[in-house]
Design an enzyme around this catalytic site. Structure first.
Site, PDB file in Angstrom:
ATOM      1  N   HIS A 400       0.954  -1.226  -0.118  1.00 28.46           N
ATOM      2  CA  HIS A 400       0.095  -0.068  -0.206  1.00 28.46           C
ATOM      3  C   HIS A 400       0.964   1.067   0.207  1.00 28.46           C
ATOM      4  O   HIS A 400       1.146   1.739   0.731  1.00 28.46           O
ATOM      5  CB  HIS A 400      -0.905  -0.004   1.378  1.00 28.46           C
ATOM      6  N   ASP A 438      -1.331 -10.474  -0.083  1.00 33.42           N
ATOM      7  CA  ASP A 438      -0.684  -9.260  -0.675  1.00 33.42           C
ATOM      8  C   ASP A 438      -1.693  -8.371  -1.456  1.00 33.42           C
ATOM      9  O   ASP A 438      -1.857  -8.341  -2.673  1.00 33.42           O
ATOM     10  CB  ASP A 438       0.234  -9.845  -1.717  1.00 33.42           C
ATOM     11  N   GLU A 447       0.531  -2.170   4.378  1.00 31.67           N
ATOM     12  CA  GLU A 447       1.212  -0.766   4.268  1.00 31.67           C
ATOM     13  C   GLU A 447       2.600  -1.029   4.593  1.00 31.67           C
ATOM     14  O   GLU A 447       3.062  -1.933   5.457  1.00 31.67           O
ATOM     15  CB  GLU A 447       0.263   0.412   4.956  1.00 31.67           C
TER      16      GLU A 447
END
EC number: 3.2.1.4
Length: 636
Positions: A400, A438, A447
């Site tokens: 992310h 994922d 993240e």
């Protein structure tokens, strides 16, 4: 040399961790982990990038930071997969990275990574110096977290305003001031050997910031309210006062700072927690290890070991063993949000304490815990995957992270795969059942952040066992088509041709905005001249236009009667920041004079290969400030 300084040197002399390195030789290339983890901080840089920038997909960004308040607040690190410069976690990350150098400088040197590491830390400390605009004034944040998180795109083309937020004596923020003081004081120690004047400057600012933090107390989110939903200081500010005081003591050998740290300890809750670990919010767990080494007081030693036992083999309390949750695969698991960062943090504390404690059984216990947890992150887990982007087997491919993803349409689903490899960051990690997906949209598990990697980087240094770093790293990424035209034939007959063309800016090496893009459509007027007409007789008109100017036909090769019309979007900002922002459309018609049936597009250079379906064509070349950036020109 004073007795106290002699004691300090004895406690903190850099030592080779030969026992750790020889014992924990493995198939993992620890120096590769270290090398890539350090590079992650380079990917997080904001501001004007130097010529030494190693990532061809990163460029200058945030160049107007601070302009709204009349200060130069460029530089620093973006926090995570977003682009806010949150002062508290940035200072924590810099302080911990400096601590890793303090502990394992020799490992960094022998791995030939010390210069890289110092360079990354200096990027942050330089920013802190800029942000400290007065003895009692510090700019604690740049960027609006809500506005920032509402947009998905590369840092280089952020479209939103980026307000700056400060703390001062009228509205203080003890946590961020003391944490930054710690980062600068630790920085002054590690830079003293290579740049004494810079180290002295860092120390001066560290002293001022700590005095500010101590004298004007208050929780920083009461003043920087924008940070509250993102980095609220749940633990309060006493832990940062302890942490900052310790580092100023280590940097100055001034007993006053140690006394301040010890006095602040008395303000910490009496039932010292042992079920958590170090984090951007809680620096008590870091502090007690340093206080144990400095003072050798039983309370700090016992508290440290109670915490490390809880994380490793278990802590016996009232005849009952208390131990952190372990996943079936062996991960010491504290919390879902960024589970691996807590484990990495606890592992670093274990490495540091194990290197100091003399009891061999405890040393082995804590080292074993730390190395097993580190190996879990590198691939020894039920998923049989690495949790470090760009490292090992089956690493995360969809972290992310806005800039690494490289969207041009303000959507995390476009493109379907990341355009760039974000080497080195530790992702959030699995749940308590070792399950992990994922997924780019999962900011809890996938993240990355500067604080996630800080202690994790130190773990790489702690276990480094003599491997060599990767040569010619990082590789230069291959650049895709960044600017191009897609076109289709709307109509075509013996009187005219109408073309629909869309000009795209999908730049990503690095992403950039342009107000000087244009493209050319080439025609062959041989049949027109054969009928006694010239280029002056051909009409070029826009049917639909999103801001371009069309030139009359311009000669390109007079002998072959090849001409072009330039569709010029000068003055129109086209940038990869949204679906309508990264492209501009025009529909234009080229017509024979007075509707004469003498038009033949079949020999036109730019017409070749076009159909009624939109498609990319190299025969409609694109220019930026007059320089060819895509496509091919006709032969002359």
């Amino acid at each position: 040399m004073t007795r106290r300084w002699s004691f300090l040197v004895q406690c903190f002399t850099f030592k080779k961790k030969e026992g750790v390195r020889s014992r924990y030789m493995s198939d993992y290339n620890y120096v590769e982990v270290l090398q890539k983890s350090i590079l992650f901080y380079e990917a997080q840089r904001s501001g004007k990038l130097p010529e030494s920038n190693r990532l061809n997909w990163r460029g200058d960004s945030g160049l107007e930071d601070g302009k709204d308040v009349g200060h130069d607040l460029t530089g620093g690190w973006y926090d995570a997969g977003d682009h806010v410069k949150f002062g508290l976690p940035m200072a924590y990350s810099a302080a911990v990275l400096a601590w890793t150098v303090y502990e394992y400088r020799e490992a960094y040197e022998e791995a030939e990574l010390l210069d890289d590491m110092l360079d990354q830390i200096k990027w942050a400390t330089d920013y802190f110096l800029k942000a400290h605009t007065g003895p009692n004034e510090f700019w604690a944040q740049v960027g609006d977290g809500n506005a920032d998180h509402g947009w998905w795109g590369p840092a280089e083309v952020m479209p939103m305003n980026r307000p700056a937020f400060k703390i001062d004596e009228h509205c203080p923020g003890t946590e961020v001031a003391a944490q930054t003081a710690a980062a600068l004081a630790a920085g002054s120690i590690i830079f003293k050997e290579t740049d004494a004047p810079y180290a002295a400057k860092l120390l001066t600012h560290a002293k001022q910031l700590y005095a500010f933090a101590d004298q004007y107390r208050g929780e920083y989110t009461d003043c920087v309210t924008n940070a509250q939903p993102f980095y609220n200081s749940w633990s309060g500010y006493i832990d940062e006062l302890i942490w900052g005081g310790i580092w100023l003591y280590l940097a100055t050998n001034d007993q006053t700072y140690l006394n301040k740290a010890l006095k602040a300890v008395e303000e910490w809750p009496k039932d010292w927690d042992y079920t958590f670990t170090m984090s951007w919010d809680n620096t008590f767990f870091l502090s007690q290890i340093l206080l144990a080494r400095i003072t050798k007081e039983k309370r700090f030693i016992e508290s440290t070991e109670r915490n490390l036992d809880y994380w490793s083999t278990g802590f016996v309390q009232n005849g009952k063993v208390e131990r952190i949750t372990y996943t079936p695969g062996g991960l010491a698991w504290l919390d879902q949000w960024g589970s691996l960062r807590y484990t990495a943090n606890a592992a670093f504390l274990a490495f540091v304490y194990a290197d100091w404690v003399s009891d061999q059984e405890k040393k082995n216990r804590y080292q074993t815990f730390a190395i097993r947890q580190t190996h879990y992150m590198l691939g020894d887990n039920p998923q049989n995957r690495s949790y470090v982007v760009g490292f090992g087997k089956n690493p995360p491919m969809h972290p992310h992270h806005r800039t690494a993803h490289g969207s041009w349409s303000n959507q995390l689903t476009t493109p379907s795969s990341h355009r760039h490899t974000l080497y080195g960051p530790l992702v959030g990690g699995p749940n308590r059942q070792d399950q992990y997906t994922d997924d780019i949209s999962d900011y809890v598990s996938n993240e990355v952040a500067t604080d996630y990697n800080a202690a994790f980087t130190g773990n790489g240094a702690a276990v480094w066992s003599g491997q060599s770093k990767l040569p010619n790293f990082p590789p230069k990424e291959k650049v895709e088509d960044e600017f191009f035209v897609e076109a289709a034939v709307m109509s075509n007959d013996t009187t005219s041709t109408q073309i629909k063309a869309i000009l795209y800016n999908r730049s990503g090496w690095p992403a950039r905005s342009s107000q000087s893009l244009s493209f050319r459509y080439y025609v062959n007027l041989s049949e027109i001249f054969a009928k006694g007409f010239t280029d002056k007789d051909i009409q070029v008109t826009a049917v639909y236009n999103e801001g371009a100017s069309l030139s009359p036909l311009t000669v390109y090769d007079a002998s072959s009667h090849i001409y072009f019309t330039e569709i010029d979007f000068t003055g129109v900002a086209i940038f990869p920041g949204g679906e309508s922002l990264h492209k501009k459309e025009i529909q234009f018609r080229l017509s024979a004079p007075n509707g004469a049936n003498i038009w033949d597009a079949s020999n036109d250079y730019s017409f070749q290969g076009l159909t009624s379906n939109m498609q990319k064509t190299a025969r409609i070349p694109v220019f930026d400030q007059g320089d060819l950036v895509f496509g091919t020109l006709p032969n002359k």
